[in-house]
Write an enzyme that holds these catalytic residues in place. Structure first.
Site, PDB file in Angstrom:
ATOM      1  N   SER A   1     -23.003  10.482  16.617  1.00 43.77           N
ATOM      2  CA  SER A   1     -21.721   9.882  16.279  1.00 43.77           C
ATOM      3  C   SER A   1     -21.753   8.470  16.832  1.00 43.77           C
ATOM      4  O   SER A   1     -22.730   7.755  16.669  1.00 43.77           O
ATOM      5  CB  SER A   1     -20.578  10.714  16.859  1.00 43.77           C
ATOM      6  OG  SER A   1     -19.327  10.117  16.617  1.00 43.77           O
TER       7      SER A   1
ATOM      8  N   TYR B   1     -16.946   2.627   8.900  1.00 39.65           N
ATOM      9  CA  TYR B   1     -17.872   3.266   9.843  1.00 39.65           C
ATOM     10  C   TYR B   1     -17.141   4.298  10.692  1.00 39.65           C
ATOM     11  O   TYR B   1     -17.623   5.427  10.868  1.00 39.65           O
ATOM     12  CB  TYR B   1     -18.499   2.179  10.711  1.00 39.65           C
ATOM     13  CG  TYR B   1     -19.601   2.648  11.637  1.00 39.65           C
ATOM     14  CD1 TYR B   1     -20.862   2.966  11.142  1.00 39.65           C
ATOM     15  CD2 TYR B   1     -19.388   2.756  13.009  1.00 39.65           C
ATOM     16  CE1 TYR B   1     -21.891   3.378  11.982  1.00 39.65           C
ATOM     17  CE2 TYR B   1     -20.405   3.160  13.861  1.00 39.65           C
ATOM     18  CZ  TYR B   1     -21.648   3.469  13.348  1.00 39.65           C
ATOM     19  OH  TYR B   1     -22.659   3.881  14.202  1.00 39.65           O
TER      20      TYR B   1
ATOM     21  N   LYS C   1     -17.727   8.319  11.074  1.00 40.56           N
ATOM     22  CA  LYS C   1     -18.096   8.888  12.375  1.00 40.56           C
ATOM     23  C   LYS C   1     -17.005   9.811  12.919  1.00 40.56           C
ATOM     24  O   LYS C   1     -17.323  10.815  13.584  1.00 40.56           O
ATOM     25  CB  LYS C   1     -18.411   7.774  13.367  1.00 40.56           C
ATOM     26  CG  LYS C   1     -19.691   6.998  13.043  1.00 40.56           C
ATOM     27  CD  LYS C   1     -20.925   7.894  13.057  1.00 40.56           C
ATOM     28  CE  LYS C   1     -22.214   7.088  12.951  1.00 40.56           C
ATOM     29  NZ  LYS C   1     -23.428   7.947  12.984  1.00 40.56           N
TER      30      LYS C   1
END
Length: 279
Positions: A134, A148, A152
């Site tokens: 992660s 992003y 994640k």
């Protein structure tokens, strides 16, 4: 005890460090990347304990083929490290729909594709360990990282829930939350900036992009040390569900945990007592 590691994104950056160090201590490694010849070059050429395999993690069929090659060659897979990722940087309104979807396709569905291919092998063994990278951005949302972070944060939910699915089969899961490490995530091959340009964001976009570009190669974290730490996590009898890596991330995650508790307390007056009267 020697294990079989399956590492995605092993052609450069952290993936190379993980594969190299695993080989150095006697593990067998399936090192994957879009171009297996580059993976071999990065790891010093052909070796008895190394199998380089082509893999585009966004392709479920390619994941199944790579896993079958690993089992045919080494007979098993003990540790999966979902490392491959990229970075679409930009403010939400300037990122195109296609860019956001591509980000989630790679950074969330990619690890899902590979994990789905590996789990039948681990279930048959009644053992295994899935570690998925992660990020600090998977715990704390910040500007310019919306795509992003969305991917994640999804990885966090995927892995936290997966733990419950596979624990009865003696399969462990670990979410790895690194801070800023000197990997190759910020190089041109891994980072894509927003396609759009909106006047209201233009000044901030230019300034923020300059900051991100200046960070490349100057991050404080040492990926070789992170790789060593991940090998130690993979060797634990009872590995953690989360591994927070890097001084910056440790501090940020601790602050986020305190903030969440404060938000729970602040919500208590209006958020409690909302059940049906007969409940």
């Amino acid at each position: 005890m020697s294990k079989v590691f399956f590492v995605t994104g092993a052609g450069r950056g952290l993936g190379t460090d993980i594969a190299r160090q695993a080989l150095a201590v006697g593990h067998r490694v399936v090192a994957t990347g879009r171009h297996p010849e580059r993976v071999l070059d990065a790891l010093g050429g052909a070796q008895d304990n190394l199998l380089a395999v082509a893999l585009d993690i966004t392709d479920p069929d390619a994941a199944a083929t790579a896993v079958q090659a690993a089992v045919d060659h080494f007979g098993r897979i003990d540790v999966l490290i979902n490392n491959a990722a990229n970075f679409y940087a930009g403010f939400f309104e300037e990122l195109s729909d296609a860019q956001v979807r591509d980000q989630i396709e790679t950074n969330l569905f990619g690890p899902m594709n590979v994990t789905r291919a590996v789990l039948p092998v681990m279930r048959a063994q009644r053992s295994g360990h899935v570690l998925t990278l992660s990020s600090l951005a998977g715990v704390v949302g910040v500007d310019f990282c919306v795509a992003y972070s969305a991917a994640k944060f999804g990885v966090e939910g995927f892995m936290e829930s997966l733990h419950h699915d596979v624990a009865p089969f003696n399969i462990h899961t670990t979410i790895v939350e690194p801070g800023f490490f000197r990997t190759e995530l910020l190089v041109d091959a891994s980072t894509t900036y927003a396609e759009g340009s909106i006047d209201d964001y233009a000044e901030r976009t230019a300034a923020t992009k300059k900051v991100w570009e200046s960070m490349n190669g100057a991050q404080s974290g040492d990926p070789a040390k992170l790789a060593d730490a991940l090998l130690k996590v993979a060797d634990l009898q009872a590995p953690p569900l989360r591994f927070v890596a890097g001084d910056d991330c440790l501090q940020a995650v601790e602050t986020k945990a305190k903030t969440l508790l404060a938000q729970v307390d602040a919500s208590r007056a209006l958020g409690s007592g909302l059940n049906h009267d007969d409940a």
